[in-house]
Design a protein around this motif. Structure first.
Motif, PDB file in Angstrom:
ATOM      1  N   ALA A 140      10.945  -7.831  15.145  1.00 56.71           N
ATOM      2  CA  ALA A 140       9.800  -7.430  14.329  1.00 56.71           C
ATOM      3  C   ALA A 140       9.343  -6.003  14.630  1.00 56.71           C
ATOM      4  N   PHE A 144      11.868   2.754  15.723  1.00 60.71           N
ATOM      5  CA  PHE A 144      11.059   3.972  15.691  1.00 60.71           C
ATOM      6  C   PHE A 144       9.619   3.690  16.109  1.00 60.71           C
ATOM      7  N   VAL A 145       9.246   2.403  16.214  1.00 60.13           N
ATOM      8  CA  VAL A 145       7.953   2.058  16.797  1.00 60.13           C
ATOM      9  C   VAL A 145       8.132   1.814  18.291  1.00 60.13           C
TER      10      VAL A 145
ATOM     11  N   SER B 241       9.798   2.133   5.937  1.00 60.61           N
ATOM     12  CA  SER B 241       9.061   2.753   7.029  1.00 60.61           C
ATOM     13  C   SER B 241       9.945   3.767   7.745  1.00 60.61           C
ATOM     14  N   ILE B 261       2.693   5.505  11.127  1.00 58.37           N
ATOM     15  CA  ILE B 261       3.263   5.359  12.466  1.00 58.37           C
ATOM     16  C   ILE B 261       3.838   6.688  12.947  1.00 58.37           C
ATOM     17  N   LEU B 275      -1.445   5.214  16.402  1.00 61.80           N
ATOM     18  CA  LEU B 275      -0.147   4.549  16.448  1.00 61.80           C
ATOM     19  C   LEU B 275      -0.325   3.033  16.458  1.00 61.80           C
ATOM     20  N   ALA B 279       1.085   0.140  13.654  1.00 61.71           N
ATOM     21  CA  ALA B 279       2.222  -0.552  14.261  1.00 61.71           C
ATOM     22  C   ALA B 279       1.958  -2.049  14.312  1.00 61.71           C
ATOM     23  N   LEU B 282       2.410  -3.502  10.791  1.00 61.38           N
ATOM     24  CA  LEU B 282       3.830  -3.581  10.432  1.00 61.38           C
ATOM     25  C   LEU B 282       4.503  -4.718  11.190  1.00 61.38           C
ATOM     26  N   ALA B 283       4.260  -4.778  12.506  1.00 63.76           N
ATOM     27  CA  ALA B 283       4.927  -5.790  13.322  1.00 63.76           C
ATOM     28  C   ALA B 283       4.512  -7.192  12.892  1.00 63.76           C
TER      29      ALA B 283
END
Lengths: 308, 305
Positions: A140, A144-145, B241, B261, B275, B279, B282-283
């Protein structure tokens, strides 16, 4: 076997041709050229530059000229990195990309299979749930995160590792990029292995192996693992492709002098030969690796005989 | 109901039994739905995803701030409940909360539309290849094989660079990439479905090929397709993304999670909230889709019953 190998090699040729053709024409019909600047060049100079790079000829003729050069292994000069040919840039960048990408894949393969097998052997236990939770997180959270978060924790707050750069290629500079690239793949491979391992452990040949009194670790290593690895091996093709495209971002984030960074810069600068060179190079790499994966798959799985 | 009514009319004798003992049939889909509802992770995910989707839809009414207004007094200020900048503000002094929600709009829209494109192309292509078989199948699938081995992400990146950042181009490009697997799945399923008796019966009844594919083949291959759709949506969101992160996604002042992000990653040492919040969104979204996909697979796969 060899027959199959060569036939696959032959089908790689039209595929590569398609890659070259699409990339060439897509780049050329784009608005804007490599010499668009704030201040327009004098027309005579522009004409001379175009002539020097054969760009004054009709597009189709340019295409065949380029194709001819690529066949001899020459990707031409870079427009923006003056005095460098694309071949030089690719050769300079590839070792860094290979190290990062190669180690990431290996790490993902070893750790992923290990974790997946552990989870499968202790199905529905605490180990299983924790491994699968970690795997889900890995899937998940995109790389890039993951990369900035890892940098923030390990690089900035704890200052254990350098935040970016390559230094002299010391190992400590490679840890964060490799981890960011590998983690999502570890997660996928762990999930795949767990699923197939559970299925394999229920199969008849495992029961037979146990029934004839084979020791448990032999049953697992010699019989179960081989069967369970099949989906993982076939996933290796997409995995390497993912790692290669991922490295484009990772190399940009960590400022690594690899091939991926050239691709992004080249595309933004309209550096036609550099972009073409990287695309063809990566295309070739992906096609070859897919071929390799298929051959390994055939060796592992007797049901898939690589005849004709 | 209608059937028993008719029977009653024809044979009144049958009416002697108690009318309550009627067994209500459950379709395959109802079965699957019940099994899905027993999967806690999937249910929680559906609720969470629903909340995120509703927040995205009603975004303008959830925050006192518009998404593109610059507040000069609050540049890069941390989250603050008193000023209703719940997630803080970005380096341009815009409210992050509303920007995250607008990012959700873009990300979810791209996710669903691109998946829709891939669904339409993939199902049609796969069903045709599988149904007609033989040389057509061979040719069509060889084409898919070739497309598969192309370095597609590079083409998508090139496309974005070359034709500018255009949101419609993004989802068409992504849909065009994702349909390949869909086509393979549908073709495989079609191959087994087309041997079924009801297809043969339709053939014998003189139904046209087009109608057989639309009425008999496609509805019966939907199970694996739905599972794959729920796994494609997060894939597409992720890719979008990724493109946005490279600076190739949607254009300012519009935003998406990838853009937020990447902005946050640049400033994470001084303003980590930039950030962290996008994040997390999205996660969580990717988590939810994956859990739902897993749950659906378990619910639709008769092997694990």
């Amino acid at each position: 076997m060899w027959h199959y190998f060569f036939r696959r090699l032959l089908t790689a040729i039209p595929t590569l041709l398609i890659v070259i053709t699409i990339a060439f024409f897509m780049m050329r019909i784009a608005p804007g050229g490599p010499w668009d600047q704030e201040r327009a060049l004098p027309p005579e100079i522009e004409a001379n530059i175009l002539k020097a790079y054969d760009m004054d000829k009709p597009l189709v003729q340019q295409y065949f000229l380029y194709l001819g050069k690529v066949l001899t292994g020459d990707f031409g000069p870079s427009f923006k990195f003056k005095d460098f040919s694309v071949n030089d840039l690719l050769l300079n960048g590839f070792p860094a990309s290979l190290q990062i990408g190669g180690i990431a894949i290996l790490l993902a393969l070893v750790v992923g299979t290990l974790l997946g097998s552990m989870a499968a052997l202790r199905k529905n236990s605490a180990t299983d749930y924790s491994v699968m939770t970690v795997a889900m997180t890995g899937i998940a959270i995109p790389n890039f995160v993951m990369a900035p978060i890892l940098t923030l924790i390990l690089g900035v707050y704890l200052s254990w590792l350098p935040v970016a750069g390559w230094g002299d290629g010391e190992f400590k500079y490679k840890i964060l990029p490799i981890l960011s690239l590998a983690l999502p793949q570890v997660a996928y491979i762990a999930r795949l292995t767990r699923g197939s391992m559970i299925e394999v452990l229920h199969s008849n040949y495992i029961r037979t192996a146990r029934a004839k009194g084979l020791r448990e670790h032999l049953v697992l290593l010699r019989h179960a693992l081989k069967g369970a690895m099949l989906p993982v091996v076939s996933y290796l093709g997409p995995a390497t492709a993912a790692v290669i495209t991922g490295s484009v971002v990772i190399e940009t984030i960590f400022d690594i002098p690899g091939v991926g960074r050239y691709f992004v810069q080249g595309a933004l600068n309209r550096d036609y030969p550099l972009v073409m060179g990287t695309v063809i190079f990566y295309g070739m790499l992906i096609i070859m690796l897919n071929l390799l994966v298929d051959v390994i798959y055939g060796l592992l799985d007797p049901k898939v005989r690589l005849q004709d | 109901m209608i059937k028993t009514d008719r029977l009653k009319a024809v044979i009144p004798v049958l009416d002697t039994s108690e009318p309550e003992r009627e067994i209500k049939g459950r379709s395959l889909w109802q079965d699957a739905w019940r099994r899905l509802l027993q999967n806690k992770a999937a249910v929680v995910s559906m609720v969470l995803l629903g909340i995120i989707a509703l927040m995205a839809i009603f975004a303008p009414w959830l925050s006192p701030y518009p998404y593109d207004e610059i507040y000069w007094d609050y540049i890069q200020s941390p989250p603050n409940w008193d000023t209703a900048h719940w997630f803080g503000t970005d380096s341009n002094g815009r409210d992050l909360f509303i920007r995250v929600l607008y990012g959700a709009r873009v990300s979810l829209m791209v996710g669903f539309l691109a998946t829709g494109v891939s669904l339409i192309i993939g199902v049609t292509y796969g069903a045709i290849a599988g149904y007609f078989g033989g040389r057509i199948d061979n040719l069509m699938m060889r084409f898919v094989d070739i497309m598969y081995s192309l370095p597609f992400m590079f083409f998508v990146i090139l496309l974005m660079v070359v034709f500018g950042r255009n949101i419609f181009l993004i989802f068409i490009a992504l849909g065009a990439v994702e349909w390949l697997t869909m086509a393979r799945i549908v073709r495989g399923q079609t191959l087994s479905v087309k041997r079924k008796e009801y297809v043969e019966a339709a053939h014998a009844g003189g139904v046209s090929n087009f109608k057989i594919i639309m009425r008999h083949i496609i509805p019966n291959v939907l199970g694996p397709v739905i599972v794959y759709v729920t796994l494609t949506v997060p894939q597409v969101i992720l890719t979008e993304s990724f493109l946005s992160f490279l600076g190739l996604g949607v254009q300012e002042p519009l935003t998406s999670w990838g853009v937020l992000i990447s902005e946050g990653a640049k400033l994470m040492e001084v303003a980590p909230w930039l950030l962290v919040y996008p994040a997390i969104f999205l996660a969580v979204t990717l988590f939810c889709f994956n859990f739902i996909g897993d749950g659906l697979r378990d619910a639709l796969d008769p092997k694990d019953r």
